[in-house]
Write an enzyme that holds these catalytic residues in place. Sequence first.
Site, PDB file in Angstrom:
ATOM      1  N   LYS A   1      -9.286   3.225   4.907  1.00  0.00           N
ATOM      2  CA  LYS A   1      -9.172   4.631   3.902  1.00  0.00           C
ATOM      3  C   LYS A   1     -10.102   4.679   2.919  1.00  0.00           C
ATOM      4  O   LYS A   1     -10.600   3.697   2.294  1.00  0.00           O
ATOM      5  CB  LYS A   1      -7.828   4.255   3.339  1.00  0.00           C
ATOM      6  CG  LYS A   1      -6.989   5.544   2.953  1.00  0.00           C
ATOM      7  CD  LYS A   1      -5.550   4.757   2.351  1.00  0.00           C
ATOM      8  CE  LYS A   1      -4.620   6.068   1.956  1.00  0.00           C
ATOM      9  NZ  LYS A   1      -3.652   5.454   1.203  1.00  0.00           N
TER      10      LYS A   1
HETATM   11  C1  E4P Z   1      -1.168   7.570   0.651  1.00  0.00           C
HETATM   12  O1  E4P Z   1      -1.856   7.537   1.470  1.00  0.00           O
HETATM   13  C2  E4P Z   1      -1.420   7.835  -0.678  1.00  0.00           C
HETATM   14  O2  E4P Z   1      -2.136   7.036  -1.239  1.00  0.00           O
HETATM   15  C3  E4P Z   1      -0.231   8.076  -1.382  1.00  0.00           C
HETATM   16  O3  E4P Z   1       0.617   8.756  -0.742  1.00  0.00           O
HETATM   17  C4  E4P Z   1      -0.518   8.368  -2.683  1.00  0.00           C
HETATM   18  O4  E4P Z   1       1.180   8.945  -3.311  1.00  0.00           O
HETATM   19  P1  E4P Z   1       1.422   9.007  -5.054  1.00  0.00           P
HETATM   20  O5  E4P Z   1       0.561  10.243  -5.424  1.00  0.00           O
HETATM   21  O6  E4P Z   1       2.822   9.126  -5.186  1.00  0.00           O
HETATM   22  O7  E4P Z   1       0.579   8.055  -5.674  1.00  0.00           O
END
Ligand code: E4P
Length: 220
Positions: free
Chosen positions: A83
């Site tokens: 990622k």
């Molecule tokens: C997933 O890959 C993201 O990092 C995550 O959904 C972020 O979510 P949040 O905005 O609730 O922290």
Amino acid sequence: MKIFLDTAELDEIRQAARWGVLDGVTTNPSLYAKVGGSYDEILAEVCKITSGPVSAEVIADDVEGMLTEGRHFAKIAPNIVVKVAMSENGLEAISRFADEGIKTNCTLIFSANQGLLAAKAGASLLSPFVGRLDDINEDGMTCVRELVEIVAIHELDAEVLAASIRHPLHVTQAALAGAQVATLPFKILQMMIHHPLTDSGIVRFKEDWAKARAGTAAKS
Ligand code: E4P
């Protein structure tokens, strides 16, 4: 639509796998901070639970640092997806990972244009953050919708992963928008399972069953 869990909690991931609805997992530094321990060990364990994509996020800002971290994660298991946050260096790293055959998930996407660039650089997953856009009075789902359309029109080799999901309605909307994936906190997955009429219906069936059995027993 594939369903990923957005968590580093192994018990949650195991439970979703037992329910037969788990297609993959996304983690990020904030989710990892909630559980602590060794990030590598957690990732290895998650990859044993699911054979679907498991996102491991790099934190370096420079390209070489991202490549070093990402190559390390990619060695943990074949289903690791690195990622990488959207940025100039992030795009370069995504492109280099693609050349090396390492799959990437471009995270922190807040516009369709960012998603388009990530797909062109070679990211296999594009993560628009729905909830965080809603938080600043923008319609996060519009970003998902636009990106799904752009990927389809231009036949880009990438999937749209609706991220930052805050409630079950986001999941329905992402599915209707054609997102290939949505990643959900465990709590949202549980909320999708339950409905007040389902839960009260189960209770009533049990009560009626018990009454019927008691009546049968009284007659015999
Ligand atoms: C997933 O890959 C993201 O990092 C995550 O959904 C972020 O979510 P949040 O905005 O609730 O922290």
